[in-house]
Design a protein around this motif. Structure first.
Motif, PDB file in Angstrom:
ATOM      1  N   VAL A 233     -31.439   3.613 -23.842  1.00  0.00           N
ATOM      2  CA  VAL A 233     -32.256   2.890 -24.804  1.00  0.00           C
ATOM      3  C   VAL A 233     -33.691   3.302 -24.500  1.00  0.00           C
ATOM      4  N   GLY A 234     -34.332   4.005 -25.429  1.00  0.00           N
ATOM      5  CA  GLY A 234     -35.695   4.483 -25.188  1.00  0.00           C
ATOM      6  C   GLY A 234     -35.704   5.659 -24.222  1.00  0.00           C
ATOM      7  N   GLU A 235     -36.840   5.845 -23.561  1.00  0.00           N
ATOM      8  CA  GLU A 235     -36.986   6.945 -22.618  1.00  0.00           C
ATOM      9  C   GLU A 235     -36.064   6.742 -21.419  1.00  0.00           C
TER      10      GLU A 235
ATOM     11  N   LYS B  36     -22.569   5.278 -34.893  1.00  0.00           N
ATOM     12  CA  LYS B  36     -22.619   3.823 -35.128  1.00  0.00           C
ATOM     13  C   LYS B  36     -22.841   3.069 -33.812  1.00  0.00           C
ATOM     14  N   ILE B  37     -22.150   3.463 -32.752  1.00  0.00           N
ATOM     15  CA  ILE B  37     -22.342   2.826 -31.444  1.00  0.00           C
ATOM     16  C   ILE B  37     -23.792   3.000 -31.005  1.00  0.00           C
ATOM     17  N   ARG B  38     -24.320   4.219 -31.142  1.00  0.00           N
ATOM     18  CA  ARG B  38     -25.710   4.485 -30.746  1.00  0.00           C
ATOM     19  C   ARG B  38     -26.676   3.613 -31.536  1.00  0.00           C
ATOM     20  N   LYS B  39     -26.454   3.515 -32.835  1.00  0.00           N
ATOM     21  CA  LYS B  39     -27.337   2.712 -33.689  1.00  0.00           C
ATOM     22  C   LYS B  39     -27.226   1.226 -33.329  1.00  0.00           C
ATOM     23  N   ASP B  40     -25.999   0.722 -33.231  1.00  0.00           N
ATOM     24  CA  ASP B  40     -25.784  -0.704 -32.956  1.00  0.00           C
ATOM     25  C   ASP B  40     -26.342  -1.127 -31.602  1.00  0.00           C
ATOM     26  N   ARG B  41     -26.291  -0.242 -30.615  1.00  0.00           N
ATOM     27  CA  ARG B  41     -26.699  -0.593 -29.253  1.00  0.00           C
ATOM     28  C   ARG B  41     -28.075  -0.047 -28.886  1.00  0.00           C
ATOM     29  N   GLY B  42     -28.723   0.669 -29.810  1.00  0.00           N
ATOM     30  CA  GLY B  42     -30.072   1.153 -29.574  1.00  0.00           C
ATOM     31  C   GLY B  42     -30.175   2.345 -28.631  1.00  0.00           C
ATOM     32  N   TYR B  43     -29.114   3.154 -28.537  1.00  0.00           N
ATOM     33  CA  TYR B  43     -29.133   4.334 -27.664  1.00  0.00           C
ATOM     34  C   TYR B  43     -29.871   5.460 -28.382  1.00  0.00           C
ATOM     35  N   SER B  44     -31.161   5.552 -28.144  1.00  0.00           N
ATOM     36  CA  SER B  44     -32.005   6.476 -28.895  1.00  0.00           C
ATOM     37  C   SER B  44     -32.227   7.814 -28.199  1.00  0.00           C
ATOM     38  N   TYR B  45     -31.875   7.917 -26.933  1.00  0.00           N
ATOM     39  CA  TYR B  45     -32.085   9.154 -26.182  1.00  0.00           C
ATOM     40  C   TYR B  45     -30.766   9.585 -25.557  1.00  0.00           C
ATOM     41  N   SER B  46     -30.534  10.900 -25.528  1.00  0.00           N
ATOM     42  CA  SER B  46     -29.358  11.403 -24.824  1.00  0.00           C
ATOM     43  C   SER B  46     -29.640  12.804 -24.297  1.00  0.00           C
ATOM     44  N   ASP B  47     -28.908  13.178 -23.278  1.00  0.00           N
ATOM     45  CA  ASP B  47     -28.886  14.549 -22.788  1.00  0.00           C
ATOM     46  C   ASP B  47     -27.488  14.822 -22.263  1.00  0.00           C
TER      47      ASP B  47
ATOM     48  N   ASP C   4     -28.925  -0.525 -18.369  1.00  0.00           N
ATOM     49  CA  ASP C   4     -27.516  -0.159 -18.450  1.00  0.00           C
ATOM     50  C   ASP C   4     -27.347   1.331 -18.162  1.00  0.00           C
ATOM     51  N   GLU C   5     -26.196   1.687 -17.606  1.00  0.00           N
ATOM     52  CA  GLU C   5     -25.842   3.092 -17.432  1.00  0.00           C
ATOM     53  C   GLU C   5     -24.762   3.411 -18.454  1.00  0.00           C
ATOM     54  N   ILE C   6     -25.035   4.392 -19.319  1.00  0.00           N
ATOM     55  CA  ILE C   6     -24.120   4.741 -20.397  1.00  0.00           C
ATOM     56  C   ILE C   6     -23.727   6.203 -20.242  1.00  0.00           C
TER      57      ILE C   6
END
Length: 182
Positions: A152-154, A56-67, A95-97
């Motif tokens: 968010v994005g690449e 939900k946090i990823r969706k709400d804040r647009g965090y589409s990429y992770s490693d 932002d740094e997440i």
């Protein structure tokens, strides 16, 4: 209740991985961090792959990429050099997440008066540092953390070492703070 441990740092040049608390300790509240644009969640890192709260946090804040990165002398090439680089005072244009999946680490951020605030991070802590804030990162004395990096994005990996006041994102960040930073 959601809580995070943060404090104003002392002026010691002692090893960066030490806590550097003032004597007496001067804690910093989550509300004070939020005024600087720093946001925090406590999650269950044991279920990070299927956690509906993280999703939900990823969706709400647009965090589409992770490693995932493991910072330890046995897993990270050029370990000591990387730690020195992470500890250089810098900012990012985004932002740094970071989400700590295991181990411990510190994020240091500058407040309105340019004082260092140390934020202690451990398993389950998710933090966002706003674009334009001066900050740095280090491990604790445990010398180990495993973290998810979200974007968010690449992903954009570029850090701009201080001074970087000429960047528009830095100016926007300062304008967003009541009172400004200096």
């Amino acid at each position: 209740m959601v809580s995070i441990e943060a404090w104003f740092m002392d002026d010691s040049d002692e090893e960066q991985r030490m806590p550097h608390k003032r004597n007496p300790n001067e804690p910093v509240s989550l509300e004070e961090l939020e005024k600087l644009g720093v946001f925090y969640w406590k999650l269950d890192a044991d279920i990070y792959e299927t956690d509906p709260v993280l999703e939900k946090i990823r969706k709400d804040r647009g965090y589409s990429y992770s490693d995932i990165i493991t910072i330890h002398k046995d897993t990270l090439p050029n370990y000591e050099d990387k730690l020195k680089m992470f500890f250089e005072v810098h900012l990012h244009l985004d932002d740094e997440i970071r989400y700590i999946l295991d181990g411990r680490a510190y994020f240091d951020v500058r407040d309105r008066e340019d004082r260092w605030i140390r934020i202690s991070m451990s398993k389950g802590d998710l933090i966002t540092l706003p674009a334009g804030i001066y900050h740095r990162f280090t491990l604790t004395e445990t010398n180990y953390t495993k973290a998810m990096r979200l974007f968010v994005g690449e992903p954009v990996w570029k850090a701009y070492n201080r001074p970087a006041d000429e960047f528009e994102i830095r100016q926007k960040y300062i304008e967003g703070l009541s009172g400004g930073i200096e």
